[in-house]
Design a protein around this motif. Structure first.
Motif, PDB file in Angstrom:
ATOM      1  N   HIS A 117       0.791  -1.193   0.154  1.00  8.66           N
ATOM      2  CA  HIS A 117      -0.112   0.090  -0.036  1.00  8.66           C
ATOM      3  C   HIS A 117       0.442   1.506  -0.267  1.00  8.66           C
ATOM      4  CE1 HIS A 117      -3.610   2.537   2.410  1.00  8.66           C
ATOM      5  NE2 HIS A 117      -3.412   2.930   0.837  1.00  8.66           N
ATOM      6  N   ILE A 118       0.787   2.325  -1.180  1.00  8.30           N
ATOM      7  CA  ILE A 118       1.366   3.340  -1.413  1.00  8.30           C
ATOM      8  C   ILE A 118       0.519   4.989  -0.722  1.00  8.30           C
ATOM      9  CG2 ILE A 118       2.969   4.515  -2.363  1.00  8.30           C
ATOM     10  CD1 ILE A 118       4.470   1.869  -3.912  1.00  8.30           C
ATOM     11  N   ILE A 119       0.953   5.308   0.272  1.00  8.50           N
ATOM     12  CA  ILE A 119       0.792   6.469  -0.106  1.00  8.50           C
ATOM     13  C   ILE A 119       1.157   7.638  -0.709  1.00  8.50           C
ATOM     14  CG2 ILE A 119      -0.762   7.739   1.884  1.00  8.50           C
ATOM     15  CD1 ILE A 119      -1.128   5.300   3.582  1.00  8.50           C
ATOM     16  N   ARG A 120       0.603   8.770  -0.853  1.00 14.71           N
ATOM     17  CA  ARG A 120       1.292   9.096  -1.412  1.00 14.71           C
ATOM     18  C   ARG A 120       0.534  10.743  -1.511  1.00 14.71           C
ATOM     19  NH1 ARG A 120       4.659   7.459  -6.571  1.00 14.71           N
ATOM     20  NH2 ARG A 120       6.245   6.206  -5.501  1.00 14.71           N
ATOM     21  N   GLU A 121       1.570  11.975  -1.425  1.00 18.84           N
ATOM     22  CA  GLU A 121       0.367  13.145  -1.798  1.00 18.84           C
ATOM     23  C   GLU A 121      -1.069  13.332  -2.561  1.00 18.84           C
ATOM     24  OE1 GLU A 121       1.819  17.645  -1.733  1.00 18.84           O
ATOM     25  OE2 GLU A 121       2.770  16.998  -0.295  1.00 18.84           O
ATOM     26  N   ASP A 122      -0.984  12.773  -3.175  1.00 13.35           N
ATOM     27  CA  ASP A 122      -1.719  12.730  -4.482  1.00 13.35           C
ATOM     28  C   ASP A 122      -2.709  11.204  -4.417  1.00 13.35           C
ATOM     29  OD1 ASP A 122       0.724  11.886  -5.502  1.00 13.35           O
ATOM     30  OD2 ASP A 122      -0.207  12.665  -7.495  1.00 13.35           O
ATOM     31  N   ALA A 123      -2.366  10.656  -3.702  1.00 14.92           N
ATOM     32  CA  ALA A 123      -3.022   9.319  -4.236  1.00 14.92           C
ATOM     33  C   ALA A 123      -2.838   8.317  -3.192  1.00 14.92           C
ATOM     34  CB  ALA A 123      -2.325   8.879  -5.750  1.00 14.92           C
ATOM     35  N   GLN A 124      -3.621   6.763  -2.904  1.00 18.54           N
ATOM     36  CA  GLN A 124      -3.439   5.812  -2.310  1.00 18.54           C
ATOM     37  C   GLN A 124      -3.445   4.588  -3.449  1.00 18.54           C
ATOM     38  OE1 GLN A 124      -5.058   5.230   1.370  1.00 18.54           O
ATOM     39  NE2 GLN A 124      -5.048   7.095   1.744  1.00 18.54           N
ATOM     40  N   GLN A 125      -1.814   4.346  -3.408  1.00 19.47           N
ATOM     41  CA  GLN A 125      -2.637   2.592  -4.529  1.00 19.47           C
ATOM     42  C   GLN A 125      -1.906   1.591  -4.247  1.00 19.47           C
ATOM     43  OE1 GLN A 125       0.757   4.975  -7.520  1.00 19.47           O
ATOM     44  NE2 GLN A 125      -1.353   5.479  -8.428  1.00 19.47           N
ATOM     45  N   LEU A 126      -2.415   0.188  -4.110  1.00 23.37           N
ATOM     46  CA  LEU A 126      -2.594  -1.073  -4.273  1.00 23.37           C
ATOM     47  C   LEU A 126      -1.509  -1.686  -4.766  1.00 23.37           C
ATOM     48  CD1 LEU A 126      -5.608  -1.462  -2.460  1.00 23.37           C
ATOM     49  CD2 LEU A 126      -3.355  -1.444  -0.442  1.00 23.37           C
ATOM     50  N   TYR A 127      -0.402  -2.168  -4.517  1.00 22.68           N
ATOM     51  CA  TYR A 127       0.508  -3.070  -5.677  1.00 22.68           C
ATOM     52  C   TYR A 127      -0.012  -5.016  -4.707  1.00 22.68           C
ATOM     53  CZ  TYR A 127       2.073   0.854  -7.472  1.00 22.68           C
ATOM     54  OH  TYR A 127       1.772   1.976  -8.555  1.00 22.68           O
ATOM     55  N   GLY A 128       0.065  -5.912  -5.818  1.00 23.67           N
ATOM     56  CA  GLY A 128      -1.280  -7.281  -5.848  1.00 23.67           C
ATOM     57  C   GLY A 128       0.070  -8.189  -6.094  1.00 23.67           C
ATOM     58  N   PHE A 129       0.021  -8.781  -5.521  1.00 20.44           N
ATOM     59  CA  PHE A 129       1.058  -9.979  -6.117  1.00 20.44           C
ATOM     60  C   PHE A 129       0.164 -11.465  -4.875  1.00 20.44           C
ATOM     61  CE2 PHE A 129       3.678  -6.747  -5.540  1.00 20.44           C
ATOM     62  CZ  PHE A 129       3.860  -6.393  -6.656  1.00 20.44           C
ATOM     63  N   THR A 130       0.536 -12.504  -5.989  1.00 19.64           N
ATOM     64  CA  THR A 130       0.113 -13.707  -5.597  1.00 19.64           C
ATOM     65  C   THR A 130       0.486 -14.964  -5.355  1.00 19.64           C
ATOM     66  OG1 THR A 130       0.073 -14.779  -7.659  1.00 19.64           O
ATOM     67  CG2 THR A 130      -1.741 -14.229  -7.068  1.00 19.64           C
ATOM     68  N   LYS A 131       2.138 -14.364  -5.038  1.00 20.04           N
ATOM     69  CA  LYS A 131       3.300 -15.230  -4.686  1.00 20.04           C
ATOM     70  C   LYS A 131       4.150 -13.655  -3.739  1.00 20.04           C
ATOM     71  CE  LYS A 131       4.280 -18.699  -7.702  1.00 20.04           C
ATOM     72  NZ  LYS A 131       3.668 -18.640  -9.231  1.00 20.04           N
ATOM     73  N   LYS A 132       4.057 -14.449  -2.639  1.00 20.12           N
ATOM     74  CA  LYS A 132       5.703 -13.439  -1.159  1.00 20.12           C
ATOM     75  C   LYS A 132       6.573 -12.480  -1.481  1.00 20.12           C
ATOM     76  CE  LYS A 132       5.832 -11.965   3.026  1.00 20.12           C
ATOM     77  NZ  LYS A 132       4.208 -10.367   3.541  1.00 20.12           N
ATOM     78  N   GLY A 133       6.818 -13.807  -2.882  1.00 19.97           N
ATOM     79  CA  GLY A 133       8.638 -13.643  -3.492  1.00 19.97           C
ATOM     80  C   GLY A 133       8.104 -12.632  -4.262  1.00 19.97           C
TER      81      GLY A 133
END
Length: 127
Positions: free
Chosen positions: A49-65
């Motif tokens: 979960h990346i929180i920035r001044e102008d946006a919040q974005q989620l980056y997802g992955f099925t594998k932990k690696g």
């Protein structure tokens, strides 16, 4: 901080998935490797979960690696989420480790958005 989601796929494309979790739909940006493994209606993804001044974005992955590789790339100066996701889309974590071990700068330059300067920086910081 959102570190994972489990829910139903509402919509998917190679760069993102819309995931319904208890009535809330999240847009999660994904790598091509993760996209290829999304073959069920209900999925679980590890997220950054990346929180920035102008946006919040989620980056997802099925594998932990893959998530670990993504987060490691973000720590390198000049590498942002788009470039880190491009690396995850181009190489598996095992392939990437082999490239770093063999110091193969040319392989890194094949990643969209990674030029000679960025490739060299990645090699130096991870060596």
């Amino acid at each position: 901080m959102i570190i994972g989601l489990e829910g139903n796929v509402v919509y998917k494309e190679p760069s993102c998935v819309h995931l319904e979790v208890n009535g809330v739909i999240y847009e999660v940006f994904i790598s091509l490797h993760t996209y290829g493994s999304l073959n069920a209606q209900r999925i679980r993804v590890h997220t950054t979960h990346i929180i920035r001044e102008d946006a919040q974005q989620l980056y997802g992955f099925t594998k932990k690696g893959e998530k670990t590789l993504f987060e490691g790339m973000l720590k390198i100066n000049g590498i942002g989420p788009k470039a880190a996701l491009a690396i995850c889309s181009t190489f598996t974590p095992q392939q990437f480790a082999g490239i770093i071990t063999s110091k193969d700068v040319n392989a890194l330059k094949k990643v969209p958005g990674i030029g000679p300067k960025s490739a060299g920086r990645i090699m130096v910081e991870l060596a």
